[in-house]
Design a protein around this motif. Structure first.
Motif, PDB file in Angstrom:
ATOM      1  N   ILE A 190       6.538   1.246   4.213  1.00  0.00           N
ATOM      2  CA  ILE A 190       5.316   0.957   3.722  1.00  0.00           C
ATOM      3  C   ILE A 190       5.254   1.068   2.334  1.00  0.00           C
ATOM      4  N   ALA A 191       6.107   1.851   1.654  1.00  0.00           N
ATOM      5  CA  ALA A 191       6.040   1.732   0.128  1.00  0.00           C
ATOM      6  C   ALA A 191       6.651   0.435  -0.135  1.00  0.00           C
ATOM      7  N   GLU A 192       7.904  -0.087   0.563  1.00  0.00           N
ATOM      8  CA  GLU A 192       8.402  -1.436   0.025  1.00  0.00           C
ATOM      9  C   GLU A 192       7.394  -2.550   0.009  1.00  0.00           C
ATOM     10  N   ASN A 193       6.452  -2.381   1.051  1.00  0.00           N
ATOM     11  CA  ASN A 193       5.297  -3.428   1.023  1.00  0.00           C
ATOM     12  C   ASN A 193       3.966  -3.301   0.323  1.00  0.00           C
ATOM     13  N   LYS A 194       3.786  -1.995   0.018  1.00  0.00           N
ATOM     14  CA  LYS A 194       2.563  -1.598  -0.826  1.00  0.00           C
ATOM     15  C   LYS A 194       2.616  -1.229  -2.050  1.00  0.00           C
ATOM     16  N   LEU A 195       4.089  -0.805  -2.615  1.00  0.00           N
ATOM     17  CA  LEU A 195       4.016  -0.487  -3.981  1.00  0.00           C
ATOM     18  C   LEU A 195       5.365  -1.165  -4.723  1.00  0.00           C
ATOM     19  N   THR A 196       5.463  -1.042  -5.990  1.00  0.00           N
ATOM     20  CA  THR A 196       6.398  -1.471  -6.783  1.00  0.00           C
ATOM     21  C   THR A 196       7.388  -0.449  -6.661  1.00  0.00           C
ATOM     22  N   ILE A 197       8.590  -0.423  -6.884  1.00  0.00           N
ATOM     23  CA  ILE A 197       9.646   0.464  -7.127  1.00  0.00           C
ATOM     24  C   ILE A 197       8.984   1.355  -8.309  1.00  0.00           C
ATOM     25  N   THR A 198       8.836   0.985  -9.266  1.00  0.00           N
ATOM     26  CA  THR A 198       8.324   2.099 -10.269  1.00  0.00           C
ATOM     27  C   THR A 198       7.195   2.906  -9.805  1.00  0.00           C
ATOM     28  N   LYS A 199       6.151   2.771  -9.246  1.00  0.00           N
ATOM     29  CA  LYS A 199       5.215   3.488  -8.633  1.00  0.00           C
ATOM     30  C   LYS A 199       5.613   4.189  -7.519  1.00  0.00           C
ATOM     31  N   THR A 200       6.603   3.748  -6.970  1.00  0.00           N
ATOM     32  CA  THR A 200       7.217   4.680  -5.727  1.00  0.00           C
ATOM     33  C   THR A 200       8.081   5.699  -6.224  1.00  0.00           C
ATOM     34  N   LEU A 201       8.774   5.423  -7.187  1.00  0.00           N
ATOM     35  CA  LEU A 201       9.694   6.621  -7.851  1.00  0.00           C
ATOM     36  C   LEU A 201       8.658   7.557  -8.724  1.00  0.00           C
ATOM     37  N   VAL A 202       7.834   7.257  -9.518  1.00  0.00           N
ATOM     38  CA  VAL A 202       6.610   8.005 -10.195  1.00  0.00           C
ATOM     39  C   VAL A 202       6.164   8.853  -9.201  1.00  0.00           C
ATOM     40  N   ILE A 203       5.434   8.251  -8.178  1.00  0.00           N
ATOM     41  CA  ILE A 203       4.839   9.370  -7.183  1.00  0.00           C
ATOM     42  C   ILE A 203       5.663  10.206  -6.426  1.00  0.00           C
ATOM     43  N   GLY A 204       6.877   9.690  -6.001  1.00  0.00           N
ATOM     44  CA  GLY A 204       7.522  10.563  -5.403  1.00  0.00           C
ATOM     45  C   GLY A 204       8.176  11.777  -6.144  1.00  0.00           C
ATOM     46  N   THR A 205       8.354  11.464  -7.652  1.00  0.00           N
ATOM     47  CA  THR A 205       8.876  12.597  -8.450  1.00  0.00           C
ATOM     48  C   THR A 205       7.927  13.621  -8.688  1.00  0.00           C
ATOM     49  N   LEU A 206       6.496  12.995  -8.702  1.00  0.00           N
ATOM     50  CA  LEU A 206       5.196  14.065  -8.712  1.00  0.00           C
ATOM     51  C   LEU A 206       5.039  14.956  -7.519  1.00  0.00           C
ATOM     52  N   PHE A 207       5.158  14.409  -6.477  1.00  0.00           N
ATOM     53  CA  PHE A 207       5.200  15.138  -5.107  1.00  0.00           C
ATOM     54  C   PHE A 207       6.213  16.265  -5.221  1.00  0.00           C
ATOM     55  N   CYS A 208       7.411  15.871  -5.799  1.00  0.00           N
ATOM     56  CA  CYS A 208       8.446  16.913  -5.987  1.00  0.00           C
ATOM     57  C   CYS A 208       8.058  18.147  -6.937  1.00  0.00           C
ATOM     58  N   SER A 209       7.591  17.649  -7.997  1.00  0.00           N
ATOM     59  CA  SER A 209       6.812  18.674  -9.101  1.00  0.00           C
ATOM     60  C   SER A 209       6.009  19.609  -8.473  1.00  0.00           C
ATOM     61  N   ILE A 210       4.958  18.930  -7.721  1.00  0.00           N
ATOM     62  CA  ILE A 210       4.141  19.901  -6.946  1.00  0.00           C
ATOM     63  C   ILE A 210       4.469  20.770  -6.093  1.00  0.00           C
ATOM     64  N   SER A 211       5.753  20.471  -5.417  1.00  0.00           N
ATOM     65  CA  SER A 211       5.929  21.233  -4.205  1.00  0.00           C
ATOM     66  C   SER A 211       6.791  22.470  -5.014  1.00  0.00           C
ATOM     67  N   TYR A 212       7.616  22.118  -6.055  1.00  0.00           N
ATOM     68  CA  TYR A 212       7.981  23.358  -6.746  1.00  0.00           C
ATOM     69  C   TYR A 212       7.178  24.226  -7.329  1.00  0.00           C
TER      70      TYR A 212
END
Length: 403
Positions: A282-304
């Motif tokens: 889904i990320a490959e088709n809906k998001l750019t690599i930049t948006k994907t990495l930024v969103i993923g890193t923010l999810f990790c931030s929230i989890s900690y």
């Protein structure tokens, strides 16, 4: 529901047979992932090391990982990924077997350094293999398939390791050795003929001049890629608290036993096994690599940050679910950025340099984590980790614009 199921099944299509075989080898290898998740507990419970001594030994693991990543990438460009992977798996088995006999801080630190260097030489070679057997449009999903195998193995390994550690900590080393040995045999059987055919093809292929090739880059002089790797290293400093301080947090703060810790860490792997290919597709088709990495890193931030919410074991499972989403949106795409930045003759060097960023974090992550816990406690560690990851997400946004 049918549409979602169709998308999920479609995420596996187009991947080569060799990519699946590599994933099987990785699955077998990672099913033996018993030592690293329990290494901190092993040192505190069986060897009576204090928290700072644990940090020093885990730092040796990081130094070994750095050396292994660099040498593994260098050897891959010169001798090929097949030989490096086979040698790494073959040597790892006896090293795991003899590690329990080293019981002082100094001797265990040296042994962990050697073991880590040999084991992590596998990583850049394996990444080059994954990329070489994937079509350009399927590279991220090929890496995701490999990570799916890693996490399926990692969901089984710690769970089994928890039971074995309950009998004797020595058994987790024996289990890891057996898995490495079986993986070496299976890898040889799967890829020996393919390697011979590749060598024949190279010998009969027409020679081309260097002018026909795209200009080669040196990863260690590629400024945007160096900045990207620094951010990957900072991300990893936070990420690797997962295997250094987090198991100790479970034991000392939540009073979980080895079985419960094993199941909790196995849950993280299970989430990725079930969802990663779907989410990456889904990320490959809906998001750019930049948006994907930024969103993923923010999810990790929230989890900690969520680790500071003390609401029982159920909350730990929810936190790991959020962390898993972040991991799925970051690690496969970091590999894609790296392989896309490389050229045919520098894939090993680029993947080795990227592995180096993760390995360097292994040096400082346990030392920083254990010292912060020793001086300020776990609450401070989780808030600080969350803040650093949020800043890293901003860094990814700007550097990926240049890449």
């Amino acid at each position: 529901m049918k549409k979602l199921l169709s998308i999920y099944i479609g995420s596996f299509k187009g991947l080569s047979r060799s990519a699946w075989l590599l994933a099987i080898v990785m699955l077998i290898n990672r099913m033996g992932s018993m030592v690293i998740p329990f290494l901190g507990i092993y040192m505190t419970q069986a060897l009576n090391f204090n928290i700072k001594q644990v940090g020093l030994v885990l730092m040796c693991f990081g130094f070994g990982s750095v050396c292994g990543s660099y040498v593994g990438g260098w050897l891959t460009d010169r001798f090929g990924s097949f030989k490096v992977q086979l040698l790494s798996l073959t040597l790892a088995a006896p090293l795991f077997l003899i590690t329990p006999y080293f019981r002082t801080v100094e001797s265990l630190g040296i042994m962990i350094f050697i073991l880590s260097a040999v084991f992590d030489a596998f990583r850049p070679a394996n990444s080059v293999s994954v990329a070489s057997y994937a079509k350009p449009e399927n590279i991220t999903r090929a890496f995701s398939l490999n990570r799916l195998a890693v996490n399926l193995g990692f969901s089984i390994g710690p769970a089994v390791g928890g039971f074995l550690a309950g009998i004797s900590f020595n058994w987790i080393f024996y289990g890891n050795a057996m898995a490495a040995a079986v993986a070496a045999v299976v890898f040889f059987l799967f890829f020996y003929k393919k390697e011979k055919n590749n060598l024949k093809t190279l010998k009969t292929a027409p020679v081309t001049t260097t002018s026909q090739h795209k200009k080669e880059r040196n990863p260690y002089k590629d400024s945007p890629f160096i900045i990207f790797n620094i951010l990957c290293c900072i991300f990893s400093l936070c990420f690797f608290q997962l295997i250094s301080t987090l198991p100790i947090f479970y034991r000392e703060v939540h009073h979980l036993n080895e079985h419960e810790i094993g199941f909790l860490m196995g849950w993280s792997g299970l989430i990725i096994v079930l969802l990663e290919m779907f989410i990456v597709h889904i990320a490959e088709n809906k998001l750019t690599i930049t948006k994907t990495l930024v969103i993923g890193t923010l999810f990790c931030s929230i989890s900690y940050a969520m680790f500071n919410i003390h609401a029982g074991v159920f909350m730990l499972y929810v936190t790991f679910f959020v962390f898993g989403i972040g991991e799925m949106l970051t690690l496969p795409f970091m590999a894609t950025v790296t392989i896309n930045r490389s050229t045919a003759k520098t894939q090993g060097a680029y993947m080795g340099f990227n592995s180096l960023a993760f390995s360097a974090a292994n040096i400082f992550s346990p030392l920083l984590g254990t010292n912060i816990v020793g001086s300020f406690g776990f609450t401070t560690l989780w808030w600080a980790t969350s803040a650093v990851l949020a800043c890293t997400a901003v860094g990814f946004y700007f550097v990926l614009k240049r890449l």
